[in-house]
Design a protein around this motif. Sequence first.
Motif, PDB file in Angstrom:
ATOM      1  N   SER A   1      -0.340  -2.054 -16.218  1.00 27.21           N
ATOM      2  CA  SER A   1       0.289  -1.356 -15.094  1.00 27.21           C
ATOM      3  C   SER A   1      -0.691  -0.514 -14.286  1.00 27.21           C
ATOM      4  O   SER A   1      -0.518  -0.342 -13.078  1.00 27.21           O
ATOM      5  CB  SER A   1       1.442  -0.478 -15.596  1.00 27.21           C
ATOM      6  N   ARG A   2      -1.731   0.001 -14.924  1.00 25.80           N
ATOM      7  CA  ARG A   2      -2.650   0.908 -14.219  1.00 25.80           C
ATOM      8  C   ARG A   2      -3.326   0.241 -13.029  1.00 25.80           C
ATOM      9  O   ARG A   2      -3.541   0.871 -11.988  1.00 25.80           O
ATOM     10  CB  ARG A   2      -3.706   1.454 -15.186  1.00 25.80           C
ATOM     11  N   LYS A   3      -3.667  -1.025 -13.173  1.00 25.16           N
ATOM     12  CA  LYS A   3      -4.394  -1.693 -12.080  1.00 25.16           C
ATOM     13  C   LYS A   3      -3.523  -1.864 -10.841  1.00 25.16           C
ATOM     14  O   LYS A   3      -4.030  -1.984  -9.719  1.00 25.16           O
ATOM     15  CB  LYS A   3      -4.948  -3.036 -12.540  1.00 25.16           C
ATOM     16  N   TYR A   4      -2.180  -1.836 -11.025  1.00 24.36           N
ATOM     17  CA  TYR A   4      -1.293  -1.994  -9.874  1.00 24.36           C
ATOM     18  C   TYR A   4      -1.216  -0.735  -9.033  1.00 24.36           C
ATOM     19  O   TYR A   4      -0.880  -0.793  -7.848  1.00 24.36           O
ATOM     20  CB  TYR A   4       0.106  -2.403 -10.349  1.00 24.36           C
ATOM     21  N   ARG A   5      -1.527   0.404  -9.632  1.00 23.43           N
ATOM     22  CA  ARG A   5      -1.458   1.666  -8.890  1.00 23.43           C
ATOM     23  C   ARG A   5      -2.443   1.708  -7.726  1.00 23.43           C
ATOM     24  O   ARG A   5      -2.239   2.452  -6.767  1.00 23.43           O
ATOM     25  CB  ARG A   5      -1.741   2.846  -9.821  1.00 23.43           C
ATOM     26  N   SER A   6      -3.520   0.944  -7.818  1.00 23.00           N
ATOM     27  CA  SER A   6      -4.537   0.959  -6.763  1.00 23.00           C
ATOM     28  C   SER A   6      -4.404  -0.207  -5.794  1.00 23.00           C
ATOM     29  O   SER A   6      -5.223  -0.353  -4.881  1.00 23.00           O
ATOM     30  CB  SER A   6      -5.944   0.938  -7.395  1.00 23.00           C
ATOM     31  N   SER A   7      -3.365  -1.025  -5.969  1.00 25.48           N
ATOM     32  CA  SER A   7      -3.191  -2.165  -5.062  1.00 25.48           C
ATOM     33  C   SER A   7      -2.692  -1.684  -3.707  1.00 25.48           C
ATOM     34  O   SER A   7      -2.016  -0.648  -3.590  1.00 25.48           O
ATOM     35  CB  SER A   7      -2.216  -3.183  -5.650  1.00 25.48           C
ATOM     36  N   GLU A   8      -2.998  -2.441  -2.666  1.00 22.21           N
ATOM     37  CA  GLU A   8      -2.622  -2.053  -1.308  1.00 22.21           C
ATOM     38  C   GLU A   8      -1.092  -1.995  -1.156  1.00 22.21           C
ATOM     39  O   GLU A   8      -0.560  -1.064  -0.547  1.00 22.21           O
ATOM     40  CB  GLU A   8      -3.207  -3.054  -0.307  1.00 22.21           C
ATOM     41  N   THR A   9      -0.402  -2.968  -1.733  1.00 22.34           N
ATOM     42  CA  THR A   9       1.061  -2.992  -1.652  1.00 22.34           C
ATOM     43  C   THR A   9       1.668  -1.763  -2.300  1.00 22.34           C
ATOM     44  O   THR A   9       2.584  -1.126  -1.746  1.00 22.34           O
ATOM     45  CB  THR A   9       1.616  -4.261  -2.340  1.00 22.34           C
ATOM     46  N   PHE A  10       1.157  -1.412  -3.486  1.00 19.12           N
ATOM     47  CA  PHE A  10       1.662  -0.256  -4.228  1.00 19.12           C
ATOM     48  C   PHE A  10       1.457   1.021  -3.420  1.00 19.12           C
ATOM     49  O   PHE A  10       2.380   1.832  -3.274  1.00 19.12           O
ATOM     50  CB  PHE A  10       0.937  -0.163  -5.575  1.00 19.12           C
ATOM     51  N   ILE A  11       0.259   1.203  -2.882  1.00 21.06           N
ATOM     52  CA  ILE A  11      -0.070   2.419  -2.135  1.00 21.06           C
ATOM     53  C   ILE A  11       0.788   2.526  -0.881  1.00 21.06           C
ATOM     54  O   ILE A  11       1.313   3.602  -0.552  1.00 21.06           O
ATOM     55  CB  ILE A  11      -1.577   2.444  -1.786  1.00 21.06           C
ATOM     56  N   ASP A  12       0.969   1.404  -0.167  1.00 22.20           N
ATOM     57  CA  ASP A  12       1.777   1.425   1.054  1.00 22.20           C
ATOM     58  C   ASP A  12       3.230   1.795   0.756  1.00 22.20           C
ATOM     59  O   ASP A  12       3.837   2.604   1.468  1.00 22.20           O
ATOM     60  CB  ASP A  12       1.724   0.059   1.744  1.00 22.20           C
ATOM     61  N   LEU A  13       3.777   1.203  -0.301  1.00 25.04           N
ATOM     62  CA  LEU A  13       5.163   1.512  -0.679  1.00 25.04           C
ATOM     63  C   LEU A  13       5.296   2.959  -1.122  1.00 25.04           C
ATOM     64  O   LEU A  13       6.273   3.639  -0.779  1.00 25.04           O
ATOM     65  CB  LEU A  13       5.628   0.579  -1.796  1.00 25.04           C
ATOM     66  N   ARG A  14       4.321   3.438  -1.893  1.00 20.44           N
ATOM     67  CA  ARG A  14       4.357   4.828  -2.357  1.00 20.44           C
ATOM     68  C   ARG A  14       4.375   5.792  -1.172  1.00 20.44           C
ATOM     69  O   ARG A  14       5.182   6.741  -1.142  1.00 20.44           O
ATOM     70  CB  ARG A  14       3.140   5.107  -3.246  1.00 20.44           C
ATOM     71  N   GLU A  15       3.495   5.558  -0.182  1.00 17.84           N
ATOM     72  CA  GLU A  15       3.436   6.452   0.972  1.00 17.84           C
ATOM     73  C   GLU A  15       4.714   6.375   1.804  1.00 17.84           C
ATOM     74  O   GLU A  15       5.191   7.393   2.313  1.00 17.84           O
ATOM     75  CB  GLU A  15       2.208   6.115   1.834  1.00 17.84           C
ATOM     76  N   GLU A  16       5.281   5.186   1.932  1.00 18.50           N
ATOM     77  CA  GLU A  16       6.524   5.039   2.689  1.00 18.50           C
ATOM     78  C   GLU A  16       7.655   5.835   2.031  1.00 18.50           C
ATOM     79  O   GLU A  16       8.413   6.533   2.711  1.00 18.50           O
ATOM     80  CB  GLU A  16       6.909   3.561   2.794  1.00 18.50           C
TER      81      GLU A  16
END
Length: 262
Positions: free
Chosen positions: A240-255
């Motif tokens: 799971s840790r590697k997904y935290r730095s993915s572009e999709t994850f970051i974009d969704l988190r900020e949204e």
Amino acid sequence: MKVTVNKTKVIEMKHVELTYETDSRQVYALQNINLEIEEGSFVCVLGPSGCGKTSLLRIIAGFQQPTSGDVLLDGKSMSPKPDRHRGVVFQQHTLYPWLNIKENVEFGLKMRKVSAEERNQTVKHYLDMVGLSQFSQSAPYELSGGMKQRASIARVLANDPRIVLMDEPFGALDAITKEQMQENVRKIWKETHKTFFFITHDVEEALLLGTHIVVMSARPGRIIKEMHSPIPYEIEEGQSRKYRSSETFIDLREEIINLITH
């Protein structure tokens, strides 16, 4: 030609509203909630403190009745009282201290007069699933916080509910234990194909677990955004840790953070 698959709706909430009285005023907790929860989905609910997330869970669980609107379970009006079809895991474990772990997990089965042989098989299955087979004879006080929550999850699953409701179940755990519990519950969801409804304040936790993310406004609580995410399906065990730095994850988190804060 695209084939449309009609998924079973476990829970339907239609125009649900909730108001209640305090000593000094009337509180408008939920406003016009319309929500469909599909079979096998992992629903995570986010929103600012006091937005009605727990009230929403309590209505689904049968602990609280809405002021208006309809709540359906498998297309039928839901029982106004809690039952085994809606299993609840709270932030603080609710294990009975006078029973050992095996006895806690089989408690609901005993109340339903399930045979001893079937109880033993069911309890063994779910204790194996949550990694507590070696602790079946232990008292709750002998277990760590994370282990107690795993036992609570096993107890709920043993009753074979239609939906598993979890109210910030990892909020009181330290960061490492919390991450381990997220891994555990995602694995359990994938193995059991159960429907989960999960309340959290943690945006990253919601993205790591939620296939259906519901964002609520400040009180009166309204649903301001619903998102469907493939991320939990894609995460391999322990990765799971590697997904935290993915572009999709970051974009969704900020949204999501922008929705909650603004």
